[in-house]
Scaffold this active site. Structure first.
Site, PDB file in Angstrom:
ATOM      1  N   HIS A 145      -3.884  43.611  -5.459  1.00  0.00           N
ATOM      2  CA  HIS A 145      -4.898  42.763  -6.091  1.00  0.00           C
ATOM      3  C   HIS A 145      -4.354  41.968  -7.291  1.00  0.00           C
ATOM      4  O   HIS A 145      -5.047  41.068  -7.787  1.00  0.00           O
ATOM      5  CB  HIS A 145      -6.092  43.597  -6.579  1.00  0.00           C
ATOM      6  CG  HIS A 145      -6.874  44.246  -5.475  1.00  0.00           C
ATOM      7  ND1 HIS A 145      -7.395  43.531  -4.414  1.00  0.00           N
ATOM      8  CD2 HIS A 145      -7.218  45.546  -5.264  1.00  0.00           C
ATOM      9  CE1 HIS A 145      -8.038  44.378  -3.603  1.00  0.00           C
ATOM     10  NE2 HIS A 145      -7.934  45.603  -4.086  1.00  0.00           N
ATOM     11  N   HIS A 203      -9.248  46.983   1.391  1.00  0.00           N
ATOM     12  CA  HIS A 203      -9.645  45.824   0.581  1.00  0.00           C
ATOM     13  C   HIS A 203      -8.717  44.643   0.856  1.00  0.00           C
ATOM     14  O   HIS A 203      -7.530  44.834   1.143  1.00  0.00           O
ATOM     15  CB  HIS A 203      -9.597  46.178  -0.906  1.00  0.00           C
ATOM     16  CG  HIS A 203     -10.496  47.326  -1.277  1.00  0.00           C
ATOM     17  ND1 HIS A 203     -10.026  48.621  -1.362  1.00  0.00           N
ATOM     18  CD2 HIS A 203     -11.817  47.362  -1.549  1.00  0.00           C
ATOM     19  CE1 HIS A 203     -11.040  49.416  -1.689  1.00  0.00           C
ATOM     20  NE2 HIS A 203     -12.139  48.686  -1.805  1.00  0.00           N
TER      21      HIS A 203
HETATM   22 ZN   LIG Z   1      -8.076  49.336  -1.281  1.00  0.00          ZN
END
Ligand SMILES: [Zn+2]
Length: 341
Positions: free
Chosen positions: A126, A163
């Site tokens: 991320h 994610h």
């Molecule tokens: Zn994740």
């Protein structure tokens, strides 16, 4: 010769988000203990990574981001965003986590092993060029991919964390020397990763997103791999396959709602290792927040990197099937076939 090199460091326990945070130090020990209990010792070589040089981090992150972390590094209780924190040793851990992939590249080039697993904390996918995000400080897998492309190599990144790997996507969105593939629950944090995000300019078509519905099972993931991911990697001509190996798509994960098992994580990893003709595969630990699921999925992943018939002293869960997701896979396949025409 050991088949797989595992990069791990005691400092990865010393990155300490606040109490109750899901990305907690115990994750590291759970994964290490899982590999030990699985009886893989003879096939693994454990090495400590070295810190990534700042210049390597600057290949994918802005100077402002690097300077900010350096400035607050060493302090206790630093809050970078609502989910992302630093303790006094977090900066050291982050630089070691970013360095693990660089060391793995050197080791595999030297013929020391056929694959590597970077058992790192904090995770990385991320982290964006200019900011930490979603438990991630530096984008570990991007640092490694960038170093490889500077040496003229072509890199496929496959992110099967639950994610979307938004930071990695941002870094390589307009580049044609990195193929980025993400399969993730959608909608889900961080909100990006729609199928229509396909790259830009020279990178058009080199970003492939599978926005999988809640409850998706391993059979849909394998269909994505067999009909899109593996053919795309082969068409792209990847010299290296880097895996964002997050295990929060496991059905027991407390943060997400996907339906995968440790057996699925083994099967998916095996597909990627098989497609890597020169045997150069490096996996990076990302998420995974149920400790038992994390341990067993790590075993599945690393066992698959060792070889197709690795015997384990623990039993993986059966591969899952019957959930939704195949329609999304077909839509993504059609979209990217059109882009390739
Ligand atoms: Zn994740």
């Amino acid at each position: 010769m050991p088949e797989v090199i595992v990069y791990a460091h005691d400092r990865f326990v010393d990155h300490r988000p606040p109490a109750g945070h899901p990305e907690r130090p115990e994750r590291f020990g759970a994964a290490v203990d899982g590999l030990t209990a699985a009886g893989l010792a003879d096939a693994l070589e454990w090495r400590e990574p070295t810190s990534a040089p700042v210049e390597a981090i600057l290949g994918v992150h802005d100077r402002g981001h690097v300077d900010h972390l350096e400035r607050v590094g060493g302090q206790e209780g630093v809050r970078l965003d609502p989910d992302t924190h630093m303790s006094s040793h977090s900066l050291e851990a982050a630089r070691l986590a970013a360095g693990a992939g660089l060391d793995a590249i050197d080791a595999l080039r030297a013929g020391d092993g056929s694959a590597a697993f970077c058992l790192v904390r904090p995770p990385g996918h991320h982290a964006r060029p200019n900011e930490a995000m979603g438990f991630c400080l530096y984008n570990n897998i991007a640092v490694a991919a960038d170093a490889l492309t500077r040496a003229g190599e072509r890199v496929a990144i496959v992110d099967y964390d639950a994610h979307h790997g938004n930071g990695t996507q941002d870094i390589f969105f307009d580049r044609d020397d990195v193929l980025f593939v993400s399969l993730h629950e959608y909608p889900q944090y961080p909100g990006t990763g729609a199928g229509t995000e396909v790259g830009r300019d020279a990178g058009l078509g080199s970003t492939i997103n599978f926005p999988m519905p809640s409850g998706s099972t391993g059979d849909a993931y394998l269909e994505a791999f067999d009909t899109v991911v593996i053919p795309s990697i082969e068409r792209f001509g990847a010299d290296w396959i880097l895996i964002s190996a997050g295990f929060d798509a496991h059905r027991d994960d407390p943060l997400t709602n996907l339906g995968l098992t440790s057996g699925d994580h083994a099967a998916l990893t095996r597909r990627l290792a098989d497609s890597s003709s020169r045997g150069r595969t490096i996996a990076f630990l990302e998420g995974g927040y149920d400790l038992d699921a994390l341990a067993l999925s790590t075993v599945g992943c690393v066992g698959a990197l060792i070889g197709p018939d690795t015997s384990l002293d623990v039993e993986l869960e059966a591969q899952s099937s019957g959930g939704p997701g195949r329609e999304i896979v077909a839509a993504v396949r059609d979209l990217h076939n059109q882009l390739a025409d």
